[in-house]
Each structure stands twice: as structure tokens, then as C-alpha cells.
Design a protein around this motif. Structure first.
Motif, PDB file in Angstrom:
ATOM      1  N   HIS A 159     -28.075 -48.160   4.521  1.00  0.00           N
ATOM      2  CA  HIS A 159     -28.332 -47.482   5.777  1.00  0.00           C
ATOM      3  C   HIS A 159     -29.672 -47.311   6.237  1.00  0.00           C
ATOM      4  CE1 HIS A 159     -28.134 -44.016   3.273  1.00  0.00           C
ATOM      5  NE2 HIS A 159     -28.097 -43.158   4.408  1.00  0.00           N
ATOM      6  N   ARG A 191     -37.781 -43.562   7.701  1.00  0.00           N
ATOM      7  CA  ARG A 191     -36.536 -43.945   6.816  1.00  0.00           C
ATOM      8  C   ARG A 191     -36.292 -45.317   7.231  1.00  0.00           C
ATOM      9  NH1 ARG A 191     -33.095 -44.627   5.304  1.00  0.00           N
ATOM     10  NH2 ARG A 191     -31.007 -43.705   6.052  1.00  0.00           N
ATOM     11  N   TRP A 199     -31.960 -39.368  -1.982  1.00  0.00           N
ATOM     12  CA  TRP A 199     -31.851 -39.100  -0.647  1.00  0.00           C
ATOM     13  C   TRP A 199     -33.185 -38.545  -0.217  1.00  0.00           C
ATOM     14  CZ3 TRP A 199     -31.133 -33.926   1.996  1.00  0.00           C
ATOM     15  CH2 TRP A 199     -30.789 -33.868   3.308  1.00  0.00           C
ATOM     16  N   ASP A 237     -23.421 -45.439   9.078  1.00  0.00           N
ATOM     17  CA  ASP A 237     -23.903 -44.077   8.859  1.00  0.00           C
ATOM     18  C   ASP A 237     -22.969 -43.170   9.804  1.00  0.00           C
ATOM     19  OD1 ASP A 237     -25.049 -41.946   7.628  1.00  0.00           O
ATOM     20  OD2 ASP A 237     -27.000 -42.162   8.399  1.00  0.00           O
ATOM     21  N   HIS A 283     -22.049 -47.952   4.699  1.00  0.00           N
ATOM     22  CA  HIS A 283     -22.163 -46.380   4.745  1.00  0.00           C
ATOM     23  C   HIS A 283     -21.419 -45.446   5.952  1.00  0.00           C
ATOM     24  CE1 HIS A 283     -24.925 -43.290   2.940  1.00  0.00           C
ATOM     25  NE2 HIS A 283     -24.577 -42.506   4.161  1.00  0.00           N
ATOM     26  N   HIS A 299     -33.564 -44.513   1.836  1.00  0.00           N
ATOM     27  CA  HIS A 299     -33.934 -43.131   1.568  1.00  0.00           C
ATOM     28  C   HIS A 299     -35.267 -43.277   0.475  1.00  0.00           C
ATOM     29  CE1 HIS A 299     -31.551 -40.302   3.870  1.00  0.00           C
ATOM     30  NE2 HIS A 299     -30.473 -41.190   3.535  1.00  0.00           N
ATOM     31  N   GLU A 318     -24.658 -41.199  -2.860  1.00  0.00           N
ATOM     32  CA  GLU A 318     -25.906 -41.011  -1.937  1.00  0.00           C
ATOM     33  C   GLU A 318     -26.819 -39.773  -2.556  1.00  0.00           C
ATOM     34  OE1 GLU A 318     -25.665 -40.201   2.182  1.00  0.00           O
ATOM     35  OE2 GLU A 318     -27.717 -41.091   2.609  1.00  0.00           O
TER      36      GLU A 318
HETATM   37 ZN   LIG Z   1     -28.550 -41.106   4.223  1.00  0.00          ZN
END
Ligand SMILES: [Zn+2]
Length: 394
Positions: A228, A239, A160, A342, A34, A207, A133
Motif C-alpha cells: 500500500h 510513505r 510499520w 488501505d 491491503h 513503510h 503489517e
Molecule cells: Zn500501513
């Protein structure tokens, strides 16, 4: 003399250790699942073909960090950038990646099949793949899922932070459950997962809400990824993934790729951030405004400085990030964890991991914790390669 000899051996063994870490890092296939540089830089016209001073990533720095394979996140939030909507946002972003690759044919390759991934690695190019995403980009239309696959999409994150009509997000399931008609996947959502399996698009469960996560795991016939996400047991934020979810991913043969964001790595960082963004911010800003004769621009500058200094005090260490890897390995073994930084999608990173040149420090930390070479290679990339192969060998 004795001390001089000791010093000599100490220096020699330290440098040979550094050399062997370097060699191991170079030989391993490093996969990052990611990176948000497309939506945070490339779409705005920033050319990352050369070294840049802004952001976390560019081709020169990826090379220095020893990165072999990058999933580029095709991201748009719940508000579309393009007046034609989410799908066109995805198309524009994929186009920006294609143009970046075509400007850099010697150092990049856009891969859609596993054989191209392997070929690109052998050629020493940055193997680039497309990860979309947010399921909102298919606009409730299975035909658009197929079109994105034709454009090269190889994973799709079902949600997301915003839920779709067919899948609930982690954010809504935890913070706003009343907004949801139902939790988890609808029949159409299960159809999306089945279609992704058929098309060879990896199901990405970062997510997604817990119910969506378990519904997707029960539906998919292929291994999943969390492109991620970090560990809830260490940093309990919406998350991150709980131990039961980690066990479910292991049973499915999938991989959880650790997100580097400070607020997903350290509980202290997340809590401090919550404090500073709460009512404290309003009263502090009011005080600053009074102290500066009502000048709001001075107030904002001083608030930003204060905020930065305070958050810097609780920024996690590299070791705290590797604790997340350790946790998964201790819970289910070394086959189910990977790297999903990320980079260019987050505002704070652990100390020492400031940009994409720093990946070798993770290898160094894993070596110093006694991980075997084989284990380190799995964590750096082989686990994700296994999942890629299972989803899109052909
Ligand atoms: Zn994200």
C-alpha cells in the motif's frame, strides 16, 4: 429527426460502453493487497458478514465492488493492544479472521496456497489471505516468524512506521534518523528476508525506509510487493516511493500496489493537512474558545466542522489516483502496478472511491484512458497473482 437519432446513438453507445466496462471488471481478477478492517472493526466485534453502515468494507459491499482476493492486514501499532505483546496481538487478529471465514463458508475462503487462491476465485468466493503489517510482531524471534507462517501469513511488511531492532522505517529514516542505531537491515534483518523467501512469505516493502528497501531488494531471491504505497514523484511524502525505487521493483519483478489515502495521492491535500495541524490549529482553537465563552466541547465541534470542510475542498479526484498508476506504467511498463487501497485504515479517500463498492470506477477510468483489456487485467490483479505464484506456488 437528425438530432433524435444522434441522441439515440449517443445513449446507446454510452450504455454499451458501460456494459463492456462492467463485463471487463467482472471478468478480471481484482486483488487488493491491503485492508485494515480486522484491526479497525472486526476485533471490536463488528460483524462484516452483512452490510454495515460504518467503515469502508463488508462482505456484501466487496461483492458489489467485484473484489476477488483480499489481503487482510494484521496490524498493531508500536503500542501492543495485548498485555502479552505484539505477537499475541497478531494471533488474536488472525483468529478473528478465521472466525469471520468460518461464519461465512459460502462466500469466503482462507487461502494459504496458490492453488487455493485459484480455486476460491473459480468458486466466486472472496479469497482471504493474511498479511502481517509490521516486523515488530515477530518480537526479534525467528521462531515466531515461522509460527505466523504456520498460521497462514503470506506477506509481512518489514516495518510499520516504527523501526524494529533489525529494520529502519520510512518514518524514522526521514523524520527521526538520530533515533536509529543504523539505517537499513542488520544481519538478523537479512536473515528474516531469507527466511521469508524460504517459507514462501512475500516481502512487503511498504513503510520501510529507503535503506531498508534497497537492502531487502539486494537480499531477496523472490519478487517483492509494496502492499500500500503510492508515487513520490506526484506526492512527495515519506510513505511514497521514488522513481529509482519503482525501477528497482520492476527489475526485481515485484509490484507496487497503489494506496488510496488522499494524503498519499495529492500533494495539495498533504500540504493543507500540514498547515491545519500546525500552529494554526492552536490559534484557531484559542479563537473559537474565546468566541464560545470558554466552552471546550463547542470549540471542538466547531473545529472538527471547520477542519472537515477545509479538507473536503482539497480531496483528490479519482483521476488523480489513476495518475499514480499512469506514472508507474509510463516509467516501467504495466507489469509492476496493482491495487492496495488501505480501506478501513485511512481517514480520507478520493472523490468517488468512498468504499469497496467503487473499484469498478477505476476500471472505467483506465478504459477511458485507452488502456487495453490485458493491461487493465494486469493492474487489477494479474500482476499480484504473478508475485503470489512466484512466492508460494506450493
Ligand atoms: Zn500501513
Amino acid at each position: 429527426m437528425k438530432y433524435i437519432l444522434f441522441f439515440f446513438f449517443f445513449v446507446a453507445s454510452t450504455s454499451s460502453k458501460a456494459q463492456s466496462v462492467k463485463k471487463l471488471h467482472r471478468k478480471a481478477t481484482l486483488v487488493d493487497t491491503h485492508n485494515d478492517v480486522l484491526s479497525s472493526g472486526v476485533l471490536d466485534g463488528i460483524d462484516i458478514s452483512n452490510r454495515t453502515t460504518e467503515g469502508h468494507s463488508d462482505l456484501v459491499r466487496w461483492k458489489e465492488g467485484g473484489l476477488d482476493v483480499q489481503f487482510f492486514s494484521v496490524f498493531t501499532s508500536e503500542k501492543a493492544r495485548n498485555k502479552e505483546g505484539f505477537f499475541q496481538d497478531a494471533v488474536a487478529e488472525i483468529d478473528s479472521l478465521q472466525r469471520l471465514v468460518s461464519r461465512n463458508p459460502k462466500s469466503m475462503i482462507l487461502a494459504t496456497h496458490y492453488s487455493e487462491v485459484k480455486k476460491g476465485i473459480r468458486q466466486g468466493k472472496l479469497v482471504s489471505l493474511i498479511g502481517v503489517e509490521g516486523g515488530h510482531m515477530i518480537e526479534d524471534d525467528m521462531g515466531k516468524l515461522v509460527q505466523l507462517r504456520k498460521m497462514g501469513m503470506r506477506y509481512m511488511t518489514l516495518t510499520w512506521n516504527n523501526s524494529t531492532t533489525w529494520a529502519s522505517s520510512a518514518k524514522d529514516e526521514t523524520e527521526n534518523p538520530a533515533s536509529l542505531k543504523q539505517k537499513g537491515l542488520t544481519d538478523f534483518g537479512k536473515g528474516v528476508v531469507k527466511m521469508m523467501n524460504e517459507l514462501g512469505v512475500i516481502v512487503d516493502l511498504s513503510h520501510t525506509g529507503e535503506q531498508t528497501f534497497y537492502d531487502a531488494i539486494a537480499t531477496t531471491t523472490k519478487p517483492v510487493i509494496l502492499s500500500h504505497s503510492s508515487v513520490w514523484n506526484i506526492c512527495p511524502v515519506f510513505r511514497n516511493v521514488k522513481d529509482e525505487q519503482i525501477k528497482a521493483v520492476a527489475k526485481n519483478g515485484g509490484v507496487i500496489c497503489i494506496n488510496f489515502y488522499s494524503g498519499f495521492i495529492s500533494k495539495e491535500f498533504d500540504q493543507r493537512q500540514g498547515q491545519l495541524n500546525g500552529t494554526f490549529r492552536d490559534s484557531m482553537q484559542q479563537n473559537l474558545l474565546q468566541a464560545n465563552n470558554g466552552d471546550s466541547s463547542i470549540m471542538r465541534t466547531k473545529w472538527r466542522e471547520y477542519y472537515r470542510t477545509e479538507m473536503e475542498k482539497v480531496r483528490p479526484t479519482l483521476g488523480q489516483l489513476v495518475d499514480h498508476i499512469d506514472h508507474i506504467v509510463k516509467l516501467v511498463g504495466d507489469d509492476y502496478v496493482g491495487i492496495g487501497s488501505d480501506y478501513d485504515g485511512v481517514g480520507s479517500l478520493p472523490i468517488g472511491l468512498e468504499d469497496v463498492t467503487t473499484y469498478p470506477k477505476i476500471t472505467e477510468e483506465l478504459v477511458s484512458r485507452g488502456y487495453s483489456k490485458k493491461s487493465i487485467k494486469k493492474i487489477l490483479g494479474d500482476n499480484v497473482l504473478r508475485v503470489m505464484k512466484a512466492n508460494f506456488e506450493k
